[in-house]
Design an enzyme around this catalytic site. Structure first.
Site, PDB file in Angstrom:
ATOM      1  N   LYS A  79       1.232  -1.480  -0.108  1.00 38.29           N
ATOM      2  CA  LYS A  79      -0.052  -0.120   0.191  1.00 38.29           C
ATOM      3  C   LYS A  79       1.124   1.251  -0.294  1.00 38.29           C
ATOM      4  CE  LYS A  79      -3.655   2.372   2.471  1.00 38.29           C
ATOM      5  NZ  LYS A  79      -5.079   1.773   3.616  1.00 38.29           N
ATOM      6  N   SER A 159      -9.590   2.029   2.314  1.00 31.31           N
ATOM      7  CA  SER A 159      -8.939   3.262   1.555  1.00 31.31           C
ATOM      8  C   SER A 159      -8.316   2.173   1.179  1.00 31.31           C
ATOM      9  CB  SER A 159      -7.965   3.978   2.685  1.00 31.31           C
ATOM     10  OG  SER A 159      -7.705   3.016   3.578  1.00 31.31           O
ATOM     11  N   SER A 183     -10.537   0.143   6.926  1.00 33.39           N
ATOM     12  CA  SER A 183     -10.144   0.259   5.817  1.00 33.39           C
ATOM     13  C   SER A 183      -9.680  -1.393   5.193  1.00 33.39           C
ATOM     14  CB  SER A 183      -8.905   1.006   6.575  1.00 33.39           C
ATOM     15  OG  SER A 183      -9.718   2.780   5.770  1.00 33.39           O
TER      16      SER A 183
END
EC number: 6.3.5.7
Lengths: 493, 95
Positions: A79, A159, A183
């Protein structure tokens, strides 16, 4: 040979160690898959072909000698929130344009020390603020799942939308992700993947771009429960560079996966049966209860009376912490800078140009609730409510509950550009209604795919555990996975 | 509680975020929607409840007061938009 991009992490690891294929082969297979799919799915914001091949080659030299770490040669997606030395690291925000950290996050350093290979950096909501990956400065990620017979593009959740899409679409073996209010777990549920947010303090936050420091936790998104256990073992560590990093031993999570739930008590909290909850979520939850019973667990109805206050309290605590964490983006030390007539004008113009609307909204809410005269009414009250939420869970665990079973999300994935959720920020926030309690209390939570809805879209269940008892979550999550099976999207991209 | 457009301008300035023409009006209604949503916390009885300050009871770890890192001036200014001789450059703040 089977397509190398379809293997689970456990299969890839075993195949590499058994010399059935090389890290260069599997890494190149993934790079090819990414190059072919990324323009359609937008999961990666930076692809590191050269670095991946160099790391794979180094792993192959170790594997040839029968050496290497627990993840030797396994290609992962990271990420964009994790600092990786010299690489794209922008939390998918334009305010960090051209930032290349001269340091490595502890979590990624742990993964490379264990032999993993990095494929690239994954798309996400800007600064992890979002539930659909639509706030990214790099454009939305598409969910590899579509409703049966439809061509509407769906969000992968957020997210960690890039992480979830990449794992579901075969663009990495597994991915790192982070979870501040849901998330990891919400995108996992939207894409038919497994995601665990470990106990606060289990993974170091050092080198992870900060959103809300008392809530942020790193964890993996993977194809199976076993894979999540393998990833978490490598990601977790005590880190003296993070004062909230927990000094507790990291168990062999993988050994707990097949332990089962016989004799365990699984709590079913009545407050999670929200008004207006859809039939498909209710029936998924009932299926999950039946799976636990069939595997020998005792089911117990419990009450967590402060559940409904978790989301409003979160929308005070998280923006308050974000407003102070994001004060560092001032156009002076790194990132984007606009010219201004004086220093304040330069700050204001740089931040206006660099932050997206959702980030601005949250900074302003946070600034407001922390401003003179409002601190007690908002922030202090929210932190007291947080104590009550945590106490609810402690009471349930003290009374003999081993884990709690809930839905992961109130719905399946929704379309990109969904109007209602864009007009009303609160409608978007409601996505996290089942997951946010876990962050507020600092507990571990896992989302496991448990079925498909009528449109053939994946739905997930969540299990919530005691502090530092991720092992029970892996064991219980595996029970759901065994009963429900695994879910893979049909390729359209 | 709700905010008016003047308050939004004040909060934007405190946040060091310049607002474009018309943005304050839109922000006012969005912030009021969020503040309206969090308003329900006022119905919770928090009398005698301690605010949560850590996720689990723990004493802050302290390390020895010694130099463990440093000598990285090049690294520190490497990502800055404007620097000179290991200093960050900003617009003039004093005449």
């Amino acid at each position: 040979m089977t397509d190398l991009t379809e293997l689970t992490l456990a299969e890839a690891r075993d195949g590499l160690a058994g010399k059935e294929f090389t890290s260069s082969e599997i890494t190149n297979a993934y790079l090819g898959a990414i190059d072919a799919a990324n323009s359609a799915l937008n999961a990666y914001v930076a692809i590191g072909h050269d670095k991946a091949r160099t790391m794979a080659k180094a792993s192959d030299e170790k594997l040839a000698k029968g050496q290497g770490g627990p993840l030797e040669g396994v290609p992962l997606g990271i990420k964009d929130l994790f600092a990786t030395e010299g690489d794209h690291t922008q939390a998918c925000s334009r305010i960090l344009d051209d930032f290349h950290p001269p340091y490595e996050s502890t979590v990624t350093a742990n993964l490379w020390a264990d032999g993993a290979v990095m494929l690239g950096k994954l798309n996400m909501d800007e600064f992890a603020m979002g539930s659909s990956n639509e706030t990214s400065g790099y454009g939305p990620v598409k969910n590899p799942w579509r409703a049966e017979g439809a061509t509407t593009d769906l969000v992968p959740g957020g997210s960690s939308g890039g992480s979830a899409t990449a794992v579901a679409a075969g663009l990495c073996v597994a991915a790192t992700a982070t979870d501040t209010g849901g998330s990891i777990r919400q995108p996992a549920a939207f894409t038919g993947t497994v995601g665990i947010k470990p106990t606060y303090g289990r993974c170091s936050r050092w080198g992870v771009v900060a959103f809300a420091s008392s809530l942020d936790q790193a964890g993996p998104v993977t194809r199976t429960v076993q894979d999540a256990a393998i990833m978490l073992k490598s990601m977790a560590s005590l880190d003296l560079k993070d004062s909230t990093s927990a000094d507790v031993p990291v168990p062999d999570f993988e050994a707990a996966v097949e332990r089962g739930v016989k004799g365990l008590t699984i709590g079913i909290p009545k407050e999670y049966r929200m008004d207006g909850m859809s039939d498909e979520i209710e029936s998924l939850w009932q299926d999950g209860i039946a799976m636990m019973k069939d595997a020998g667990a005792e089911i117990r109805d419990i009450s967590l009376p402060h559940t409904k206050y978790a989301l409003p309290a979160y929308y005070i605590v998280a923006p308050a912490e974000a407003s102070s964490n994001l004060a560092r983006y001032d156009g002076v030390r790194y990132g984007l800078r606009e010219t201004g007539k004086d220093i304040t004008d330069m700050y204001e113009k740089s931040r206006a140009a660099g932050f997206g609307d959702e980030v601005k909204r949250r900074i302003m809410i946070g600034t407001y609730v922390l401003s003179a005269g409002y601190y007690d009414a908002y922030y202090l009250r929210a932190q007291k409510v947080r104590t009550l939420i945590k106490r609810d869970f402690e009471t349930a665990f003290d009374e003999g509950v081993d884990a709690i079973l809930t839905p992961a999300t109130p719905s399946a994935a929704f379309p990109i550009g969904d109007n209602e959720r864009h007009v009303d920020p609160v409608a978007m926030y409601l996505n996290d209604i089942f997951t946010v309690t876990v962050n507020m209390a600092g507990l571990p939570g896992i989302a496991v795919p448990a079925g498909l809805n009528a449109q053939k879209l994946p739905l997930g269940l969540q299990l919530i555990g005691k502090p530092f008892d991720e092992e029970t979550l892996f064991a219980a999550g595996r029970v759901i996975e065994k009963a429900a099976g695994r879910f893979t999207p049909e390729r359209w991209w | 509680m709700s905010v008016d457009t003047d308050t939004v301008h004040r909060v934007a300035h405190l946040s060091r975020i310049a607002l474009k023409e018309g943005e304050a009006e839109r922000m006012t209604s969005e912030l009021n929607a969020i503040l309206g949503f969090v308003e329900q916390l006022s119905e919770v009885d928090v009398e005698g409840v301690e605010p949560m300050t850590s996720v689990r009871p723990m004493a802050m770890r302290l390390r020895d007061d010694e130099v463990t890192d440093g000598g990285k001036a090049d690294d520190i200014v490497k990502n800055a938009p404007a620097t000179e001789d290991h200093f960050f450059l900003v617009p003039k703040v004093v005449e």
